[in-house]
Design an enzyme around this catalytic site. Structure first.
Site, PDB file in Angstrom:
ATOM      1  N   GLU A   1      -8.258   5.816 -10.211  1.00 26.99           N
ATOM      2  CA  GLU A   1      -8.409   5.932 -11.838  1.00 26.99           C
ATOM      3  C   GLU A   1      -7.185   5.724 -12.631  1.00 26.99           C
ATOM      4  OE1 GLU A   1     -11.896   9.489 -11.808  1.00 26.99           O
ATOM      5  OE2 GLU A   1     -10.026   9.937 -12.372  1.00 26.99           O
TER       6      GLU A   1
ATOM      7  N   SER B   1       2.515   0.595  -6.886  1.00 26.13           N
ATOM      8  CA  SER B   1       3.200  -0.251  -6.133  1.00 26.13           C
ATOM      9  C   SER B   1       4.551  -0.769  -6.767  1.00 26.13           C
ATOM     10  CB  SER B   1       2.494  -1.750  -5.742  1.00 26.13           C
ATOM     11  OG  SER B   1       1.460  -1.136  -5.156  1.00 26.13           O
TER      12      SER B   1
ATOM     13  N   HIS C   1      -3.419   4.315  -2.063  1.00 28.92           N
ATOM     14  CA  HIS C   1      -4.365   3.523  -1.583  1.00 28.92           C
ATOM     15  C   HIS C   1      -4.933   4.104  -0.552  1.00 28.92           C
ATOM     16  CE1 HIS C   1      -1.803   0.270  -3.375  1.00 28.92           C
ATOM     17  NE2 HIS C   1      -2.717  -0.033  -3.846  1.00 28.92           N
TER      18      HIS C   1
ATOM     19  N   LEU D   1       0.820  -1.134   0.094  1.00 33.87           N
ATOM     20  CA  LEU D   1      -0.004  -0.039  -0.091  1.00 33.87           C
ATOM     21  C   LEU D   1       0.746   1.247   0.057  1.00 33.87           C
ATOM     22  CD1 LEU D   1      -2.699  -1.209   2.575  1.00 33.87           C
ATOM     23  CD2 LEU D   1      -2.863  -1.323   0.161  1.00 33.87           C
ATOM     24  N   HIS D   2       0.370   2.263  -0.729  1.00 37.10           N
ATOM     25  CA  HIS D   2       0.982   3.649  -0.817  1.00 37.10           C
ATOM     26  C   HIS D   2      -0.050   4.691  -0.616  1.00 37.10           C
ATOM     27  CE1 HIS D   2      -0.538   3.579  -4.692  1.00 37.10           C
ATOM     28  NE2 HIS D   2       0.197   2.678  -5.051  1.00 37.10           N
TER      29      HIS D   2
ATOM     30  N   GLN E   1      -9.148  -0.719 -16.135  1.00 42.58           N
ATOM     31  CA  GLN E   1      -9.389  -1.737 -15.210  1.00 42.58           C
ATOM     32  C   GLN E   1     -10.952  -1.216 -14.807  1.00 42.58           C
ATOM     33  OE1 GLN E   1      -7.337  -3.690 -12.159  1.00 42.58           O
ATOM     34  NE2 GLN E   1      -7.881  -2.126 -10.450  1.00 42.58           N
TER      35      GLN E   1
ATOM     36  N   ASP F   1      -5.651   3.067 -13.013  1.00 42.65           N
ATOM     37  CA  ASP F   1      -6.137   2.010 -13.758  1.00 42.65           C
ATOM     38  C   ASP F   1      -7.336   2.034 -14.501  1.00 42.65           C
ATOM     39  OD1 ASP F   1      -3.913   0.020 -13.012  1.00 42.65           O
ATOM     40  OD2 ASP F   1      -4.443   0.517 -11.012  1.00 42.65           O
TER      41      ASP F   1
HETATM   42  O1  PAF Z   1      -5.857  -2.796  -9.052  1.00 41.23           O
HETATM   43  C1  PAF Z   1      -5.608  -3.717  -8.296  1.00 41.23           C
HETATM   44  O2  PAF Z   1      -4.801  -3.748  -7.325  1.00 41.23           O
HETATM   45  C2  PAF Z   1      -5.945  -5.054  -8.656  1.00 41.23           C
HETATM   46  O3  PAF Z   1      -6.053  -5.049 -10.176  1.00 41.23           O
HETATM   47  C3  PAF Z   1      -7.500  -5.483  -7.899  1.00 41.23           C
HETATM   48  C4  PAF Z   1      -8.631  -4.467  -8.572  1.00 41.23           C
HETATM   49  C5  PAF Z   1      -7.219  -5.511  -6.490  1.00 41.23           C
HETATM   50  C6  PAF Z   1      -7.763  -6.912  -8.327  1.00 41.23           C
HETATM   51  O4  PAF Z   1      -6.817  -7.773  -7.983  1.00 41.23           O
END
Ligand code: PAF
Length: 284
Positions: free
Chosen positions: A147, A189, A36, A32-33, A152, A149
């Site tokens: 955001e 990370s 997060h 975590l940074h 994602q 990602d």
């Molecule tokens: O963004 C992340 O850290 C990962 O892709 C997630 C959303 C926790 C899924 O493993």
């Protein structure tokens, strides 16, 4: 703060939290940074209880990717989360997530194609599958994602819409703006993989992106602006550029010019042993 690794105790603990108010989930892979912690703080503003999941999901790493090297530091992560008043850390053991005989995959077409989906085949299937499981395990009122990602986030929202998820529903999947270091580099990370020299050079990424965006926003042609961005990265010490594209911010359809639709510049580039991604909005 409780740290739980198996499903039965998770369900019992969640019952108690839910009786007390709304529950927000922040899914993570740990290490975590500040990025997060910003998600956690946003979640805390919206819900009585924040649940953070920490699970390095093997299904979203391709062959030859950094699954083994991915930083794991559960104790340090939990200390950070306890200080943020997180109620529960869900750190499932592998068999709680993928028990013997596990055989189901979620594949979201369209938004997961190209960009990171092109460079990392199967990656977004792994993400969609684990996030759907995390949603079903925790059944949060809302969930928070960075955001940084961007693709994602688009994949997860599409999945939630397409599968009629209700906990959380697609409109309760909240994107939080990218947190940046003082020199503009997006927090990740994976920045931990950078040598001191490459870390200094990595600031060329947000700088070159901002320059390309300024050019596009003042009406210069998109393709040459993206070519100049790629050259600036190579000159700035990046080894290669996986992609640099202008896309529709939501559908992620490729754009070759700027129009009324919301647009996003998305880039992935390699420096040292790290592959860095970033994205920024582009406006008329
Ligand atoms: O963004 C992340 O850290 C990962 O892709 C997630 C959303 C926790 C899924 O493993």
């Amino acid at each position: 703060m409780q740290t739980i690794a198996r499903l039965d105790p998770l369900r019992s603990a969640l019952e108690v939290l839910r009786a007390d108010g709304k529950v927000a989930l922040v899914p993570t892979m740990g290490a975590l940074h500040q990025g997060h912690l910003t998600l956690v703080r946003e979640a805390k503003r919206a819900a009585a209880h924040v649940v953070v999941s920490i699970f390095v999901n093997p299904r979203q790493f391709g062959a030859g990717e950094d699954l083994d090297a991915y930083p794991r530091q559960l104790e340090a992560d939990c200390a950070l989360l306890a200080a943020e008043d997180v109620s529960l850390v869900w750190a499932p053991e592998h068999s709680a997530m993928y028990p013997q005989g596990y055989a189901t995959n979620i594949s979201v077409s369209g938004v997961s194609e190209g960009l990171c989906g092109g460079d990392r085949p199967g990656h977004f299937d792994g993400v969609a599958t684990v996030v759907c499981k995390l949603f079903n395990q925790v059944m949060p009122d809302m969930a928070f994602f960075g955001e940084k990602d961007w693709q994602q986030l688009a994949v997860i929202r599409r999945m939630a819409r397409d599968l009629d998820l209700t906990r959380p529903s697609a409109d309760q999947i909240i994107g939080v703006p990218t947190v940046r270091e003082a020199d503009g580099l997006a927090m990740s990370s994976r920045n931990a993989y950078l040598s001191a020299q490459d870390r200094a050079r990595a600031a060329a990424l947000p700088r070159a992106m901002r320059e390309a965006i300024a050019e596009i926003e003042r009406g210069e042609a998109v393709a040459p602006a993206l070519d100049r961005l790629k050259s600036a990265l190579i000159e700035g010490g990046f080894a290669s550029v996986d992609y640099a594209e202008l896309r529709h911010a939501e559908s992620l359809v490729c754009l070759d010019s700027l129009g009324q639709d919301p647009a996003r510049l998305l880039v992935a580039a390699r420096i040292g042993s790290a592959r860095l991604i970033d994205n920024m909005g582009v406006h008329l």
